[in-house]
Design a protein around this motif. Structure first.
Motif, short mmCIF file in Angstrom:
data_model
loop_
_atom_site.label_atom_id
_atom_site.label_comp_id
_atom_site.label_asym_id
_atom_site.label_seq_id
_atom_site.Cartn_x
_atom_site.Cartn_y
_atom_site.Cartn_z
N VAL A 231 0.84 -1.21 0.00
CA VAL A 231 0.00 0.00 0.00
C VAL A 231 0.87 1.25 0.00
O VAL A 231 0.60 2.20 -0.75
N ILE A 232 1.92 1.27 0.80
CA ILE A 232 2.81 2.44 0.85
C ILE A 232 3.49 2.64 -0.50
O ILE A 232 3.60 3.77 -1.00
N THR A 233 3.93 1.56 -1.13
CA THR A 233 4.58 1.65 -2.43
C THR A 233 3.59 2.17 -3.49
O THR A 233 3.95 3.02 -4.32
N ALA A 234 2.36 1.67 -3.44
CA ALA A 234 1.34 2.12 -4.41
C ALA A 234 1.02 3.60 -4.21
O ALA A 234 0.88 4.36 -5.18
N GLN A 235 0.90 4.05 -2.97
CA GLN A 235 0.60 5.47 -2.71
C GLN A 235 1.76 6.36 -3.11
O GLN A 235 1.56 7.45 -3.66
N ALA A 236 2.98 5.90 -2.87
CA ALA A 236 4.14 6.69 -3.25
C ALA A 236 4.24 6.80 -4.76
O ALA A 236 4.58 7.87 -5.30
N ASN B 145 3.56 10.29 -9.55
CA ASN B 145 3.02 10.53 -10.88
C ASN B 145 2.00 11.68 -10.92
O ASN B 145 1.56 12.07 -12.00
N TYR B 146 1.64 12.25 -9.80
CA TYR B 146 0.66 13.33 -9.76
C TYR B 146 1.30 14.61 -10.28
O TYR B 146 2.35 15.02 -9.83
#
Length: 132
Positions: free
Chosen positions: A119-124, A129-130
């Motif tokens: 989850v942390i990797t996906a959020q980072a 990419n934002y």
């Protein structure tokens, strides 16, 4: 299993001769005794779970359950060596319960760790990419 039969042994009784000439072997009375043992009671040796306890102690030791399981496993092995089957069964059962608890808690902790890292990797990655 078959009862164990020991070989019969012919034992002369004081060299008593029945008939025959003196100095020549005659008819000698023998007594044969067959010794048999009853059916042996086959009991499975109580398990001590020493390998499982070592794995829990080395790889997952939540709340020191792996250490406690290892101590009870060693006690179970000692009781088994001494011949105290009931004591070995009791300590082995306790070691098994502690191993189960340590394995379950360790597995749940491992899965929570993997999920948290994912989850942390996906959020980072989504934050990186934002575009502003």
């Amino acid at each position: 299993m078959h009862p164990q039969v020991y070989p019969t042994e012919a034992v002369p009784l004081q060299g008593v001769n029945y008939g025959g000439l003196p100095g020549q072997p005659g008819v000698v009375q023998h007594t044969a005794v067959n010794i048999t043992r009853g059916q042996p009671v086959i009991t499975e040796a109580p398990k001590d779970y020493i390998i499982w306890s070592l794995c829990c102690f080395v790889y997952s030791n939540p709340f020191c359950l792996g250490l406690a399981a290892l101590i009870y496993s060693i006690k179970a092995r000692d009781r088994k060596v001494v011949g105290d089957v009931d004591g070995a069964r009791h300590y082995g059962s306790t070691a098994r319960s502690l191993n189960i608890a340590a394995t379950i808690i360790g597995a749940i902790g491992f899965f929570i760790f993997i999920i948290t890292i994912s989850v942390i990797t996906a959020q980072a990655a989504s934050h990186y990419n934002y575009r502003y």
